[in-house]
Design a protein around this motif. Structure first.
Motif, mmCIF file in Angstrom:
data_model
loop_
_atom_site.group_PDB
_atom_site.id
_atom_site.type_symbol
_atom_site.label_atom_id
_atom_site.label_comp_id
_atom_site.label_asym_id
_atom_site.label_seq_id
_atom_site.Cartn_x
_atom_site.Cartn_y
_atom_site.Cartn_z
ATOM 1 N N ASP A 5 -49.889 68.101 91.235
ATOM 2 C CA ASP A 5 -49.374 68.618 92.506
ATOM 3 C C ASP A 5 -49.843 67.753 93.662
ATOM 4 O O ASP A 5 -49.077 67.456 94.582
ATOM 5 N N HIS A 36 -43.938 58.836 92.857
ATOM 6 C CA HIS A 36 -43.551 60.250 92.854
ATOM 7 C C HIS A 36 -43.222 60.712 91.439
ATOM 8 O O HIS A 36 -43.659 61.796 90.995
ATOM 9 N N GLU A 37 -42.486 59.895 90.704
ATOM 10 C CA GLU A 37 -42.128 60.238 89.325
ATOM 11 C C GLU A 37 -43.365 60.276 88.433
ATOM 12 O O GLU A 37 -43.494 61.147 87.568
ATOM 13 N N HIS A 73 -47.788 66.005 85.964
ATOM 14 C CA HIS A 73 -47.948 67.381 86.470
ATOM 15 C C HIS A 73 -49.084 67.464 87.494
ATOM 16 O O HIS A 73 -49.901 68.385 87.468
ATOM 17 N N ASP A 105 -45.149 63.520 89.041
ATOM 18 C CA ASP A 105 -44.413 64.622 88.434
ATOM 19 C C ASP A 105 -44.595 64.637 86.921
ATOM 20 O O ASP A 105 -44.810 65.696 86.318
ATOM 21 N N ASP A 106 -44.515 63.475 86.292
ATOM 22 C CA ASP A 106 -44.654 63.403 84.838
ATOM 23 C C ASP A 106 -46.052 63.802 84.384
ATOM 24 O O ASP A 106 -46.227 64.351 83.288
ATOM 25 N N ARG A 156 -48.327 66.072 98.874
ATOM 26 C CA ARG A 156 -48.754 65.617 97.551
ATOM 27 C C ARG A 156 -50.026 64.774 97.609
ATOM 28 O O ARG A 156 -50.538 64.354 96.571
#
Length: 251
Positions: A74, A65-66, A72, A69-70, A98
Motif C-alpha cells: 500500500d 506503481h505496477e 501488495h 501493486d504486484d 503510496r
C-alpha cells in the motif's frame, strides 16, 4: 511484473530506485545496511540489469506503481538516486498516498533545462558511439565520477556502465513518458517528508536542482563530504546513518 527484483529483510518496505547507466548493484553496500531493520526491495529498471529492454517509450513511474501493486504494498519508503530520484519524485507527486517517506540522492528533475556545459558534455559522450571505451572515457572524466573512479568500487562502476551500454543495443525505444506537468513546476505540491542527500563533489546542474528542493519546508538537506555523484558506492555507512535516523523519526 516483468522487472527483475529482490527482497531482503523484514519490516516496513523500502524500495530502492537506481540511476541511469547503473542497475540494482548500485545498492550493493547501502541496501544490506537498511535491510537490518526494514524490508528492502531493489529492482532493475526497464532496460537495465536483468530486466527486459523497452520496446516502446518507457513509463518508469507506472513500472514502479505496477511493482508496488504486484507486491501488495500500500505504501513504501522510496530511495532514489539521480534518475531514480527523478522517478521517485514524479511518483510521489502522482501517487502521494503510496509514499510514506522519500529519500533523494543527487536526483535529476523533470522539466529542468540542463546547462549548455552539461549538454555539450552529453553530446560529446553520445557522439563517441558505438565506441564503448571512448564513451566511458568521456563519461567518467566528469567531476561527478572523480571520487568513485579513484575508489575500490571503480571496477563495479565500470562493469555496470559497460553492461548498460551493451543493454541499450536491445532497446526498441530511447524515449520515456513522464507525468504532466513536469515536476519542476509542482515541487510546492510535494508534501512528503524528504531526506535530500548530495555530495560536495558535484556538477553545477545537480547543485541547482538541489537548491530547488532545499527551499521546500519538508526537506531535510544533507551534504556528504568527500562524496561525488556515486556516493551509494563510496559512502554507504555515512548515508545509512542519516537514513536510519530519518526513518526512525517517521515510525
Amino acid at each position: 511484473m516483468d522487472l527483475y527484483y529482490e527482497i531482503h529483510g523484514s519490516g516496513k518496505p523500502v524500495i530502492f530506485i537506481h540511476s541511469g547507466g547503473t542497475d540494482s548493484r548500485l545498492w550493493s553496500f547501502l541496501a544490506p545496511l537498511v535491510a537490518k531493520e526494514y524490508q528492502v526491495i531493489t529492482y532493475d529498471g526497464r532496460g537495465a540489469g536483468k530486466s527486459p529492454s523497452p520496446k516502446e517509450p518507457a513509463n518508469y513511474v507506472e513500472d514502479l506503481h505496477e511493482l508496488m501493486d504486484d507486491l501488495h504494498l500500500d505504501t513504501a519508503v522510496l530511495i532514489g538516486h539521480s534518475g531514480g530520484g527523478q522517478i521517485a519524485t514524479d511518483f510521489s507527486l502522482q501517487y502521494p498516498n503510496r509514499v510514506s517517506s522519500l529519500v533523494l540522492i543527487g536526483p535529476s528533475l523533470t522539466g529542468y533545462k540542463p546547462s549548455p556545459e552539461f549538454e555539450r558534455w552529453m553530446s560529446e559522450v553520445n557522439a563517441a558511439a558505438p565506441d564503448a571505451d571512448k564513451i566511458m572515457e568521456l563519461a567518467f572524466s566528469a567531476p561527478l565520477y572523480r571520487v568513485v573512479m579513484s575508489s575500490p568500487q571503480r571496477r563495479l562502476m565500470i562493469d555496470m556502465f559497460r553492461h548498460h551500454l551493451a543493454k541499450t543495443a536491445e532497446w526498441g525505444s530511447f524515449e520515456s513518458v513522464w507525468p504532466q506537468p513536469p515536476a519542476i513546476g509542482r515541487l510546492e505540491d510535494l508534501h512528503i517528508q524528504t531526506l535530500f542527500m548530495i555530495g560536495d563533489n558535484e556538477i553545477p546542474d545537480n547543485e541547482r536542482v538541489a537548491e530547488l528542493f532545499r527551499s521546500l519546508p519538508n526537506v531535510r538537506y544533507v551534504q556528504i563530504p568527500g562524496a561525488d555523484h556515486m556516493m551509494p558506492l563510496t559512502h554507504p555507512e555515512m548515508m545509512y546513518s542519516y537514513i536510519a535516523e530519518f526513518l526512525k523519526e517517521r515510525r
